[in-house]
Design a protein around this motif. Structure first.
Motif, PDB file in Angstrom:
ATOM      1  N   THR A  18      -3.229  48.793 -31.796  1.00  0.00           N
ATOM      2  CA  THR A  18      -3.215  47.517 -31.087  1.00  0.00           C
ATOM      3  C   THR A  18      -3.953  47.649 -29.758  1.00  0.00           C
ATOM      4  N   ARG A  21      -7.663  47.783 -30.220  1.00  0.00           N
ATOM      5  CA  ARG A  21      -8.189  46.453 -30.558  1.00  0.00           C
ATOM      6  C   ARG A  21      -8.225  45.555 -29.312  1.00  0.00           C
ATOM      7  N   LEU A 159       3.538  43.962 -33.758  1.00  0.00           N
ATOM      8  CA  LEU A 159       2.269  44.646 -33.511  1.00  0.00           C
ATOM      9  C   LEU A 159       1.272  44.364 -34.629  1.00  0.00           C
ATOM     10  N   ARG A 160       1.723  44.383 -35.880  1.00  0.00           N
ATOM     11  CA  ARG A 160       0.823  44.099 -36.996  1.00  0.00           C
ATOM     12  C   ARG A 160       0.250  42.690 -36.886  1.00  0.00           C
ATOM     13  N   LEU A 162      -0.438  41.035 -34.295  1.00  0.00           N
ATOM     14  CA  LEU A 162      -1.471  40.916 -33.256  1.00  0.00           C
ATOM     15  C   LEU A 162      -2.874  41.121 -33.843  1.00  0.00           C
ATOM     16  N   GLU A 163      -2.977  41.912 -34.906  1.00  0.00           N
ATOM     17  CA  GLU A 163      -4.287  42.148 -35.552  1.00  0.00           C
ATOM     18  C   GLU A 163      -4.910  40.825 -35.978  1.00  0.00           C
TER      19      GLU A 163
END
Length: 167
Positions: A18, A21, A159-160, A162-163
């Motif tokens: 994260t 990215r 968190l996933r 946010l991708e």
């Protein structure tokens, strides 16, 4: 990892990805957490250099804190409750308003062991994501396990998610 309880190593890897990215896209993150107690902020700030892409985090449990720190409307809490799509959306929007960040994640849920109901059993979690100037999106999760398991799964899902928000 979707059905497994994320380990510390899993959470560290997700936070690191994260951060990479966020850094690559020149975004700053803010978190608004109501069932994870700042755990998302903790795992992202475990990453060296996170000050380049992490603005701040707010752990807001009471109705009063949600209203004062994030601008959640009293009527939203009265009508829909703290664990609702509506509250998650107002939390994520308020986090952006009350920070210098450009992307936000908000979580609100029932980690247990108590607090659940027939309509909202333990493990019910709403997560919302938003980019400054964009529209918020929220997703409902039903996590299994004990309090720690629910919280770990919430951090990983936040968190996933946010991708997709950064794509």
């Amino acid at each position: 990892m979707p059905n497994a309880i994320p380990s510390d190593e899993d959470l560290h890897r997700l936070a690191s990805e994260t951060g990479e990215r966020l850094r690559a896209t020149h975004h700053m993150l803010v978190t608004a957490e109501s069932c994870t107690g700042g755990w998302i902020a903790k795992v992202v700030t475990d990453i060296a250099g996170s000050s380049e892409w992490f603005d701040c985090g707010m752990a807001v449990y009471s109705y009063e804190a949600k209203q004062a720190m994030l601008g959640v409307q009293p009527q939203t809490l009265e009508v829909h409750g703290a664990v609702s799509r509506e509250t998650a959306i107002e939390m994520v929007s308020g986090a952006l308003v009350h920070s210098g960040a450009s992307v936000a994640v908000a979580v609100t849920g029932i980690a247990g062991p108590g607090g659940g109901s027939a309509d909202k059993p333990v493990g019910t979690v709403w997560i919302a994501w938003k980019r400054r100037g964009g529209y918020a999106r929220a997703e409902l999760f039903q996590f299994g396990g004990d309090r720690e398991a629910v919280r770990r799964q919430t951090v990983a899902a936040a968190l996933r998610g946010l991708e997709a928000t950064l794509a």
